[in-house]
Scaffold this active site. Structure first.
Site, PDB file in Angstrom:
ATOM      1  N   CYS A   1       0.844  -0.863   0.125  1.00 19.74           N
ATOM      2  CA  CYS A   1       0.095   0.105   0.067  1.00 19.74           C
ATOM      3  C   CYS A   1       0.815   1.207   0.257  1.00 19.74           C
ATOM      4  O   CYS A   1       1.950   1.193   0.606  1.00 19.74           O
ATOM      5  CB  CYS A   1      -1.149  -0.133   1.053  1.00 19.74           C
ATOM      6  SG  CYS A   1      -1.786  -1.371   0.793  1.00 19.74           S
TER       7      CYS A   1
ATOM      8  N   GLY B   1       1.611   0.001  -5.335  1.00 16.05           N
ATOM      9  CA  GLY B   1       0.126  -1.329  -4.570  1.00 16.05           C
ATOM     10  C   GLY B   1      -0.796  -1.131  -6.255  1.00 16.05           C
ATOM     11  O   GLY B   1      -1.182  -0.316  -6.792  1.00 16.05           O
TER      12      GLY B   1
ATOM     13  N   ASN C   1      -0.915   2.356   5.245  1.00 14.86           N
ATOM     14  CA  ASN C   1       0.547   1.057   4.190  1.00 14.86           C
ATOM     15  C   ASN C   1       0.704   0.932   5.950  1.00 14.86           C
ATOM     16  O   ASN C   1       0.960   1.675   7.155  1.00 14.86           O
ATOM     17  CB  ASN C   1       0.906   2.073   3.980  1.00 14.86           C
ATOM     18  CG  ASN C   1       2.168   1.403   3.437  1.00 14.86           C
ATOM     19  OD1 ASN C   1       3.261   2.042   3.760  1.00 14.86           O
ATOM     20  ND2 ASN C   1       2.503   0.274   3.545  1.00 14.86           N
ATOM     21  N   GLY C   2       1.192  -0.217   5.995  1.00 11.58           N
ATOM     22  CA  GLY C   2       1.944  -0.906   7.120  1.00 11.58           C
ATOM     23  C   GLY C   2       1.262  -2.287   7.858  1.00 11.58           C
ATOM     24  O   GLY C   2       0.341  -2.534   7.141  1.00 11.58           O
TER      25      GLY C   2
ATOM     26  N   TYR D   1      13.588  -1.506  -2.830  1.00 12.93           N
ATOM     27  CA  TYR D   1      12.875  -1.687  -4.237  1.00 12.93           C
ATOM     28  C   TYR D   1      11.799  -1.056  -4.016  1.00 12.93           C
ATOM     29  O   TYR D   1      11.161  -0.332  -4.840  1.00 12.93           O
ATOM     30  CB  TYR D   1      13.216  -2.921  -3.798  1.00 12.93           C
ATOM     31  CG  TYR D   1      11.815  -3.587  -4.856  1.00 12.93           C
ATOM     32  CD1 TYR D   1      11.998  -3.621  -6.155  1.00 12.93           C
ATOM     33  CD2 TYR D   1      10.289  -4.133  -4.570  1.00 12.93           C
ATOM     34  CE1 TYR D   1      11.086  -4.161  -7.328  1.00 12.93           C
ATOM     35  CE2 TYR D   1       9.248  -4.179  -5.130  1.00 12.93           C
ATOM     36  CZ  TYR D   1       9.857  -4.630  -6.461  1.00 12.93           C
ATOM     37  OH  TYR D   1       9.174  -5.092  -6.814  1.00 12.93           O
TER      38      TYR D   1
END
Lengths: 454, 454, 454, 454
Positions: free
Chosen positions: A5, A31, A107-108, A249
């Site tokens: 996300c 995402g 996000n997480g 990345y």
């Protein structure tokens, strides 16, 4: 290898939903399986939402923006792990609480989500999704009973939440942005036409013609209400533990996280590899797209010329049809095509971001060899993956990890490389020396920023 | 005029999801805006679900049945009131509780939903949909903390729920079917290849080659667990108060509700109208489709010949495009075309199910007049709508009701009829004299089965 | 700048339609607006076809391959000029002739199409599409009356056709591949599992795991019938006139055309620019994707370091929604994002493939300047566009061409560059010196391989 | 049993494409597999077209009307025989001729199409579709070379065309409507706001608020050019041979063909059956929808009460999923549900339009029997099908026809009826005695209006 996300928020901005869509385009690399936008509209004092499986270009059409009035918006792009790719897990999540409807993007990953969920279910609460985000919403709603102050509620909830979370939320026209106490996932703040915006990465702020202001600090809560922007803190203070894989990345190279350019981190990865794993060669190439910048760094560090080694086919869809085994084998070949004239007869250093299961590295090396490369030396911008991640990076289970299954020599042989070099574990933190914060490298080192129960 | 929803359940039946789809086809007249099926599969001990906006034929394809393994299924077709036509309001609803995941389908409306919701929010619970069903799920989940017995939990929850509800649900391989203590919405039980099924209407049981067994009694809870089918009761006993509009309009004429054939109720409506509102005429016609059977009853009662008066166009979609005012006016004409040779020069009795806002009745009468009908006498199978419904019938607000806005004479004049006759209020209960239960006619009489707080 | 189309053919190959789809993926850069595949199946002695607007990934699903039986296939990807983006213009084109049904795919443009069309219409023939391909089909069908020999018919038709055409066709189980007498568009032959295949570019042969065999010669007709592969010639012999823009922009860099690597042609373009337009600078970058290789050539030629300058967003769809002017302006920014840390404070050489209208070059230079580039020197791998193309390259009308509208100084100023250098016209043929054939550079020089009537 | 197609034309009418769409809705019963509209727009002097597989509601959206400017339109709904359900066979058909682009719609079938096609192919013409319409376009284009006068060209072409054809076409702003010399398929003319319109059936004229003017006569050509409407004739004069199945099944009952109401023809069919096949019974019902009116006729003729016997489910789509044999058997049951209370214990006369293969009649009778009908007497509004149709009615091959395969007694037994009565062959022409024209009953009698070569 994927993360879960990206988030975005805009407060007091004309065409907020359209801006959110532009920002989500810029965050789409975080995402691609689902996305959504919720807006709050003062006139009706209500939340509007459009979300679905699919990319931004598939989910949002002109009609959707008409259905999303208001100058406050939160948005989300979602990567989901296998099995959870269901409409009900897309975000924003709406939660009707006593204080109003909360629209939440996250996000997480909470490492104690399962325990919290069992505890909440024991109180008679019901779960309609599989996501951690619903746990967070419940903790918040519960705290909002005790205190009507959303910041106090957040601070209380944060004492219960373990793991990574970058949140943006709307409640009755107030926006809140939160970064977990270790700052495991990025979250930054910008300004567009005088209005505050929040985003997982700074590249999204540029996409809406905004100006980067600053990163949120670990544990910081920013509350925006009318003209006021206030900062609070929650959870235990820490030295910071940003996921280092963001630099290697996940993040886009034009983003800057905690003051550290992702572009420079990747150049540095290449230079460190040139230093730690030198080799006599004629050409350095990167595997598109995430190995390209590190390849330049390796070339700089080694003095070996840099070039392009592959053509990447941009037209292969997720819906690529693979009716037979024969066809399936063609997918790597279709996506990546070697430039024979560039590599023929040469000793090639091929730089890639990471090596997880080792299933695509072999065919990629084979493409170069078949195209006439005399030698192929693989250099990887990360150390070997050896341990699980509890914080949202989708590391496969240990028995699938190449570096767990095979010795260095076996692995080198399996992928058909003439040599194989990983980023040394003790150099990982050198990728981003200017952030002033620590990093989490648990998936490489097995050492996590706190003791993870489970 | 529409109602909200139809429900179905099948327990221990091969191809349960496909059977559910067949049953939902047969219940589609109860709701065309969304539908869904959830199955429980013993092998994985988990719930699978597919639901979306759209009709059964649009939502379900072959792949979906592969994604719905298991021999236990619940299904739902949804009609939604304006504004709530959102994916998140479709059913089944899934609720993760301490005792497992509940898959719930619901037809009906709680009159105290808003009060219950405020109460639950005050406990820190969050609401992710706008529907009453979520309130029911929370009450149940709360009671399941106090008692692990789902029947006891249902009985406790039923003491809190006021209004109409026909429910079917799955919890860990146990199926429960519940009808509210007034039996306001229909719910019956059948048997297919030895396995119990539940449906809003008996026509759905026929659609899956099943055998009708019996209606659930008001307040009844049927629990199916393995080979055992047990009956319990909840809520205060009542004399019954089935919505009379089920017989007049909602239900399919091949259904039998509480022992009373809907077909016969409609024939009877026509006969009562012939008796109470006789007229000299040459032809009786029904407005397709719901006026057709009552027209036969009127013809029988009056001795006037019965015939077809309209051709109905089955090809007009919901997506009919109406770019200009001129085009819009054509929609009634496109859907309904008068048979000039049948009505020309004749005095026509035109029977329709109800008259709500009076907006389409005028154009329909006009079609007959333009086709040469000498006189048009309108007969309505229901009394005038004068009061709100709290139990799921989508009656518009009072100021939009034709019989509130205009006197009988004004209304007759506005619709261009030569006479207008409604079903007498005191004959309403004669439509279905064989059910042994009472009826709710609150929308006509203003008298509800219990005092509705608001 | 776009060209029209890519073609493919496979003869006697299992899963011919699926192979064709793989090949079309590899040719998709030649046209994204429509695609199609036709197969010939010996069992039924008939042609099957699936074609539509859209990319390969959108047009073909598993069901389509079931509808395309047979071991002989032709395929096509289409780029269409404005106004002609209609389903009926997609290919393959089917033409029922006296000798059987012809399935035809075509890349190129006849300069005398309009005249031929008028002539054919005067004979009572009817045209159902807007494309040149239908003209070719008619010429062939007409000749097939005079001679039943398809090669003789082709040779006769070729005396009438002026312009560019690479054709692949199926007639009753015979496949023919044809390249126009000037060889204006590429067409090559390969071999897959012993079966002959034909493709616009050699990269498509790799995509089906094939082996490149050779390019067709200008004017060559290859006929495949059972085990026999025979070569014939049609039209007047020429020294060859391949469109030079194939090397500069159209073709994929991993393709080899007439013995000349496209990759090397682009490297050479960069080196020639370094030689002809040197500048003092700190960094050479390419505009993704087509300027990247030439940038490496410029870096090699100049000794200036090469790097990445932009992040390209791969997620922007054709369906990108641009509701307001404000949003529209964002599209360049969304697609291309500068790497501030790479360019900040530097004198940058930015290499791009061509400069046509000059509308996107300005915003691209501005991105670099805003990201802190001290100077931006634009280098273009082609000479200025000054003349029309009659052979399939979609050059806009003269009054829209930047180099026609403005002087070199004005243009440099308009795009905001510090200097601007084009590939010298007299060096164009040096890009691909090893092909042994001539080139057409009419769009730059105004000199065409033959005198074009019109 | 289906026929091929319905046609429409509007000349000089504002929003011509939208009107055409409304008319096609009203003609949709003549074909649901594809549809299309072409307009001619004076400003650009060009033809625009949108067509595709699917119903009107699926093919046309708001954007399509923007793409169809102009005040002249032709439209088409298509039914296709098996195998030909391909996009390229949808209509209108466009044909670029020397005199301009022809947009053509066609209902009917040429019995000499194959011979004409072979002849045209021998001249070097190519066929891009499988349809007769392309043959007509070629004949016309060929004649237009000899004479520029489209009427003269049509007259010449008509001497070559054998079979049924109702055509509407546009050429350079001139509209032509043509009915074949036997008048086998209907075609009528109306007037909307002073502008002429043409339609397969009069019901389509009503749908666009038009006034019926007259039927075209057999062999008539109507040309509309500016304000002039002129009539011509082509082909050999005949006594007329309208397909009698138009009255029995194809046409909508609110249409009037050649002065004869379809509604009255169906009433008459019922009365003739009551006379020719009387039976003692308690109830007459029709099979929805096409048996309903004839049932009223039978009731009138016999004195037996008329009623409703079935509920028809309008929600079953063409996309109904039938994954297993078990499910397949349910489709009849899902579509048609008997009204048990109406038929229980009664001797029922069930009237249906025709009996072709006999595959659905059995299950339908079985539904009534299972619902308790004491006797089921089947009455068919047509004689037995015994011969092929060459003119567009999709009669299966002889070996599939129930009345060819089985004797009357066997057939009665197979379908489970207590008696079975067909319309007597010698009464067929009595269905529509007021048309002043003859009928074709070749599929029943084997006698065709002319000797059909084959």
């Amino acid at each position: 290898m994927h993360e879960e996300c990206g988030v975005f928020g805009a407060y007091g901005l004309a065409s907020a939903a359209e801006r959110a869509a532009l920002a989500l385009y810029a965050l789409q690399h975080r995402g691609q399986e689902g996305c959504g936008i919720a807006t709050y509209d003062e006139a009706s004092a209500s939340i509007h939402m459009v979300k679905n499986l699919g990319q931004v270009k598939e989910v949002f059409g002109p009609k959707d923006f008409l259905a999303l009035p208001g100058d406050k918006a939160v948005g989300h792009v979602r990567y989901s792990t296998t099995g959870g790719n269901l409409p009900r897990n897309t975000q924003p999540m709406l939660a009707g609480t006593r204080e109003g409807t909360l629209a939440l993007v996250h996000n997480g990953n909470l490492s104690n989500a399962a325990a919290l969920r069992r505890e909440l279910e024991a109180k008679g609460l019901i779960f309609q999704t599989d996501s951690d985000t619903e746990v967070i919403a419940y903790l918040l709603a519960g705290e909002l009973i005790r205190t009507k102050d959303i910041v106090a509620a957040l601070q209380a909830a944060m004492t219960r939440m373990e793991g990574s979370y970058s949140l943006v939320m709307l409640l009755n026209g107030t926006m809140l942005a939160v970064r977990d106490p270790f700052g495991m996932r990025p979250l930054c703040m910008g300004e567009v036409e005088g209005s505050p915006v929040f985003a997982s990465e700074s590249c999204a702020i540029g996409a809406v013609r905004g100006r980067f202001v600053r990163d949120l600090k670990p544990g910081e809560i920013v509350r925006v209400e009318g003209k006021n922007v206030d900062s609070f803190f929650g959870g235990k203070p820490s030295a910071g533990a940003l996921c280092i894989f963001e630099h290697i990345y996940f993040a886009r190279p034009d983003s800057v996280i905690d003051g550290q350019s992702v572009y420079e981190a990747r150049l540095r990865a290449g230079r460190i590899l040139a230093e730690s794993h030198p080799v006599k060669a004629d050409l350095v190439i990167g595997v598109p797209d995430s190995g390209l910048i590190a390849a330049i760094g390796y070339a700089e560090g080694s003095g070996i010329p840099h070039g392009e080694g592959f053509v990447i086919n941009r037209y292969i869809g997720r819906t690529f049809i693979e009716p037979t085994q024969e066809m399936r084998a063609s997918k790597v070949r279709l996506k990546l095509s070697p430039l024979r004239r560039a590599v023929e007869g040469k000793r090639v250093v091929m730089v890639d971001d990471s090596l997880v299961r080792g299933t695509t590295m072999g065919p990629t090396v084979a493409l170069l060899k078949k195209a006439g490369a005399a030698e192929v030396h693989v250099r990887i911008c990360a150390p070997p993956f050896l341990y699980p991640c509890y914080f949202g990076t989708d590391v496969p289970s240990r028995e699938l990890l190449a570096s767990v299954r095979w010795s260095h020599e076996e692995l080198t042989h399996r992928i058909g490389a003439d040599s194989l070099g990983f980023l040394p574990l003790n150099r990982v933190h050198d990728l981003a020396p200017n952030s002033g914060l620590g990093f989490c490298d648990g998936c490489f080192s097995g050492k996590y920023p706190y003791e993870v129960a489970e």
